[in-house]
Design an enzyme around this catalytic site. Structure first.
Site, PDB file in Angstrom:
ATOM      1  N   ASP A 351      -5.820  -4.157  13.789  1.00 45.94           N
ATOM      2  CA  ASP A 351      -6.095  -3.511  12.244  1.00 45.94           C
ATOM      3  C   ASP A 351      -5.107  -4.051  11.534  1.00 45.94           C
ATOM      4  OD1 ASP A 351      -7.656  -2.479  10.390  1.00 45.94           O
ATOM      5  OD2 ASP A 351      -7.558  -0.328  11.209  1.00 45.94           O
ATOM      6  N   GLU A 548     -11.228   5.918   4.435  1.00 49.74           N
ATOM      7  CA  GLU A 548     -10.101   5.957   5.183  1.00 49.74           C
ATOM      8  C   GLU A 548      -9.430   7.398   4.829  1.00 49.74           C
ATOM      9  OE1 GLU A 548      -7.973   2.416   6.412  1.00 49.74           O
ATOM     10  OE2 GLU A 548      -9.609   1.249   5.810  1.00 49.74           O
TER      11      GLU A 548
HETATM   12  C1  BGC Z   1      -9.556  -0.434   8.676  1.00 55.81           C
HETATM   13  C2  BGC Z   1     -10.585  -1.020   9.482  1.00 55.81           C
HETATM   14  C3  BGC Z   1     -10.968  -2.233   8.916  1.00 55.81           C
HETATM   15  C4  BGC Z   1      -9.827  -3.324   8.400  1.00 55.81           C
HETATM   16  C5  BGC Z   1     -10.310  -4.739   7.620  1.00 55.81           C
HETATM   17  C6  BGC Z   1      -8.512  -1.475   8.129  1.00 55.81           C
HETATM   18  O1  BGC Z   1      -7.712  -0.748   6.903  1.00 55.81           O
HETATM   19  O2  BGC Z   1      -9.053   0.489   9.097  1.00 55.81           O
HETATM   20  O3  BGC Z   1     -11.523  -0.502  10.038  1.00 55.81           O
HETATM   21  O4  BGC Z   1     -12.071  -3.231   9.810  1.00 55.81           O
HETATM   22  O5  BGC Z   1      -9.162  -2.535   7.465  1.00 55.81           O
HETATM   23  O6  BGC Z   1     -10.787  -4.175   6.362  1.00 55.81           O
HETATM   24  C1  BGC Z   2      -8.185  -3.311   2.285  1.00 60.16           C
HETATM   25  C2  BGC Z   2      -8.933  -2.843   3.054  1.00 60.16           C
HETATM   26  C3  BGC Z   2      -7.994  -2.398   4.200  1.00 60.16           C
HETATM   27  C4  BGC Z   2      -7.009  -1.552   3.376  1.00 60.16           C
HETATM   28  C5  BGC Z   2      -5.669  -1.150   4.378  1.00 60.16           C
HETATM   29  C6  BGC Z   2      -7.484  -2.739   1.419  1.00 60.16           C
HETATM   30  O1  BGC Z   2      -6.602  -3.248   0.484  1.00 60.16           O
HETATM   31  O2  BGC Z   2      -9.358  -4.005   1.042  1.00 60.16           O
HETATM   32  O3  BGC Z   2      -9.569  -3.616   3.840  1.00 60.16           O
HETATM   33  O4  BGC Z   2      -8.712  -1.645   5.260  1.00 60.16           O
HETATM   34  O5  BGC Z   2      -6.357  -2.213   2.403  1.00 60.16           O
HETATM   35  O6  BGC Z   2      -4.825  -0.174   3.768  1.00 60.16           O
END
Ligand code: BGC
Ligand code: BGC
Length: 657
Positions: A351, A548
């Site tokens: 991730d 998230e």
């Molecule tokens: C998320 C994932 C996602 C990744 C890419 C992460 O923060 O937990 O679900 O696929 O970012 O955007």
């Molecule tokens: C990104 C997401 C990612 C996240 C993780 C964001 O800046 O756009 O894809 O999941 O950071 O913290």
């Protein structure tokens, strides 16, 4: 058969015709015969990008019957082709295959060549610099792919994106209900169709990989990612995970209309303890799942059992921990259980910056994670650091060469299976697919998903269905005319946002206006006032978008403006229908008492007509809760079998007319 197909294919390619029949078959699983076709197309000198996919569609039309019954080929069946290639690869080329930067942070696109980068992603808000249009996305993909084609071995990149409810980063894409809504449809065939359409919209930009499906089984609805899960029930997750993988990948990954799926977040992401969130925050996201192995397997592993069975090519390990150990550094979970026991032959993608969390010392963290079984690293900005560190670790013998070879073999298996290694096959985007991007045909599938996802929780005095011929319908609530709230997080931006976020969708207010008879007056006030004299009131309330950890909540009561809007409508003395947009059940209290009818609509996406279809009885409600609805905050995170378990609406509840 193959000969006559080829002839037809050639003819269709030559005349450049794409017709409705071809478009429809694009949704049908196609193409074991794809390889044969690629050969013939090449022979005839017609291997240009657009005609190639058309050819596949004709193949699909004629060949569906042949290929329908076929099972996906085991990924390891490509190993004999990989072996000689691997033998030619330098360590730098191997590590490059294992590295995935975010396009946003690639300052010099020549880095793709210089570091032999094997994969690129766009994170939740990582749009092309030229703007967020279909064209800009396609140009971006093509540009980066062209860099890969200039490397010594010409191994194409895999481009990954969070297409978690449609191709949701791109303006004008069809936005489907989030998984929680799809879970309430309990309709595997429909989920498969939804992901087929998503695959086609993703492919329209050239991108070949979705970080989806999320097969989490959230056990505590205070979690901000609850809506990314189909259900709290592992058996339902299992069923829909399999369907989703089939939808994305089709029966053959080699089809130019299939995309690589990624089951996530392995394993136990939905089982974290409240208060264990990352950084000691008072939430759940990226926290610690404190359960024994039997429970982990029974609840959290089920989606992966199904995804692996369906041939999923990639899996994303979770940020979270299992009993204090980071999953992304756990050999037991990544290698022993997933690869050895379940027989997963694809590759693991870490991730976003997850490896950083495995140890304070970045180099050490990389060593632990790769040795545990991580195959590709999502290192959005630190790709050069990752590459340098991993190289050192290998040279020092801290990461054994066979582990690197295993990781690269797994990545190349997927690239071979997808036809990326076929030198005769165009790897640039098929811009012919732009025609159906966001099309009415695709929207119809989303509308069907919306209809089936709605759960009717209350319907006193048969307020629903409403009459299209009512003299006047008063609509209210902050979300009645707000496409952003209707879509939720992971829409255009990572966190989503309120308002007019994307063109082409229909809000509930617009859908009601479209549906009613000529003689019906539809009035609107955001705060629900002015309803006096209306035949019926519809109030659309709920959560504003989040994603998230930003969605972790200790309290799930509705906002005061929502409570007020319902109260204002009710004060007019008319029957009130409440529609709730939310990423999870909420503790509704007085709102439920005041509502004559209440529909849990989850985060339905762009096709508000699906809601009007149910409100007016053109479609009978069929949705059944995929999560139990807690009576109070004291009841969250309780499940069947727990002491004092007493949900307001049980798992599986849902009324109809
Ligand atoms: C998320 C994932 C996602 C990744 C890419 C992460 O923060 O937990 O679900 O696929 O970012 O955007
Ligand atoms: C990104 C997401 C990612 C996240 C993780 C964001 O800046 O756009 O894809 O999941 O950071 O913290």
């Amino acid at each position: 058969m193959a000969g006559s197909n080829a002839l037809l294919c050639a003819r269709s390619a030559a005349t450049g015709k794409t017709n409705i029949a071809n478009r429809r078959t694009a949704l049908v699983d196609c193409c074991n015969i794809g390889f044969t076709f690629s050969f013939i197309v090449n022979l005839l000198g017609m291997g240009d990008v657009m005609n190639y996919s058309r050819c596949f569609r004709v193949a699909a039309l004629l060949g569906a019957a042949i290929s329908a019954a076929s099972q996906p080929k085991p990924l390891s069946s490509f190993d004999p082709q990989i072996k000689p290639l691997l033998a030619r690869m330098t360590l730098a080329e191997k590590i490059g295959q294992m590295t995935q930067p975010d396009q946003e942070y690639i300052k010099d696109p020549a880095d793709i060549e210089n570091y032999f980068i094997g994969s690129v992603l766009s994170g939740g808000s990582s749009d092309p610099k030229e703007g967020n249009s279909l064209r800009a996305w396609t140009d971006l993909y093509d540009r980066l792919q062209q860099h890969a084609s200039r490397t010594r071995l010409k191994i194409p990149i895999l481009y990954g994106i969070d297409a978690v409810h449609g191709h949701n980063n791109v303006l004008g894409a069809v936005i489907f209900p989030h998984n929680i809504g799809l879970g309430c449809t309990r309709n595997a065939a429909l989920v498969e169709k939804v992901e087929r359409v998503t695959a086609e919209e993703v492919r329209a930009t050239g991108i070949q990989w979705a970080f989806a499906p999320c097969v989490t089984a959230p056990q505590d609805v205070r979690w901000g990612r609850t809506y990314e899960g189909f259900s709290e029930d592992p058996q339902l997750v299992r069923q829909l995970a399999e369907a989703a993988v089939r939808g994305f990948q089709g029966t053959d990954l080699a089809s130019p209309l299939s995309i690589l799926a990624c089951a996530k977040h392995y394993v136990g992401d939905g089982g974290t303890t409240f208060g264990s969130a990352r950084g000691g925050a008072a939430g759940l996201d990226q926290g610690d799942t404190r359960v024994d192995e039997a429970t982990l397997r029974r609840i959290h592993l089920q989606g992966y059992v199904a995804a692996v069975k369906a041939g999923v090519g990639s899996i994303m390990p979770s940020y979270s921990s299992w009993n204090g150990v980071k999953v992304s550094g756990s050999k037991r979970l990544l290698t022993e259980i997933l690869k050895q026991e379940l027989g997963f032959e694809g590759f693991l993608i870490s991730d976003y910056n997850a490896i950083d969390q495995v140890d304070r010392d970045y180099k050490k963290a990389i060593g632990i994670s790769i040795n545990a079984g991580m195959d590709m690293a999502m290192v959005p900005n630190k790709y050069k650091e990752f590459i340098a560190n991993l190289k050192q670790l290998v040279e020092e013998g801290a990461v054994p060469m066979p582990r690197i070879d295993d990781a690269v073999t797994r990545i190349l298996r997927v690239k071979f299976a997808m036809g990326l290694m076929d030198q005769n096959r165009p790897q640039l985007a098929d811009r012919g697919l732009h025609k159906t991007f966001g099309s009415a045909e695709h929207r119809a599938v989303a509308r069907e998903a919306v209809r089936q996802s709605l759960v009717l929780l209350k319907n006193q005095n048969q307020v629903l269905p409403m009459k299209k011929t009512a003299a006047r319908i008063h609509v209210g609530g902050k979300s009645a005319d707000d496409l952003g709230n209707q879509c939720g997080g992971w829409t255009i931006d990572w966190q989503g946002k309120s308002g007019d976020v994307t063109p082409g969708g229909t809000t509930v207010l617009a859908a009601i206006r479209q549906a009613v008879s000529k003689g019906t007056r539809v009035t609107f006030s955001k705060d629900g006032t002015g309803a006096a004299g209306a035949s019926v009131g519809v109030v659309v309330i709920g959560e504003r978008p989040y994603a998230e950890g930003d969605g972790d909540r200790a309290d799930l009561k509705p906002a005061q403006e929502d409570v007020d809007a319902v109260a204002n409508m009710k004060a007019a003395g008319i029957p009130v229908v409440v529609i709730l947009f939310s990423g999870r059940p909420m503790i509704l209290g007085g709102v439920l008492d005041k509502a004559d009818a209440l529909v849990a609509a989850w985060l339905p996406g762009t096709e508000g007509e699906g809601i009007a279809d149910v409100l007016f009885g053109d479609f009978q409600p069929v949705g059944k809760l995929s999560f139990a609805w807690p009576r109070s905050m004291a009841q969250v995170a309780r499940h069947a079998g727990d002491k004092d378990y007493d949900p307001l609406f049980a798992l599986g509840y849902g009324l109809s007319y």
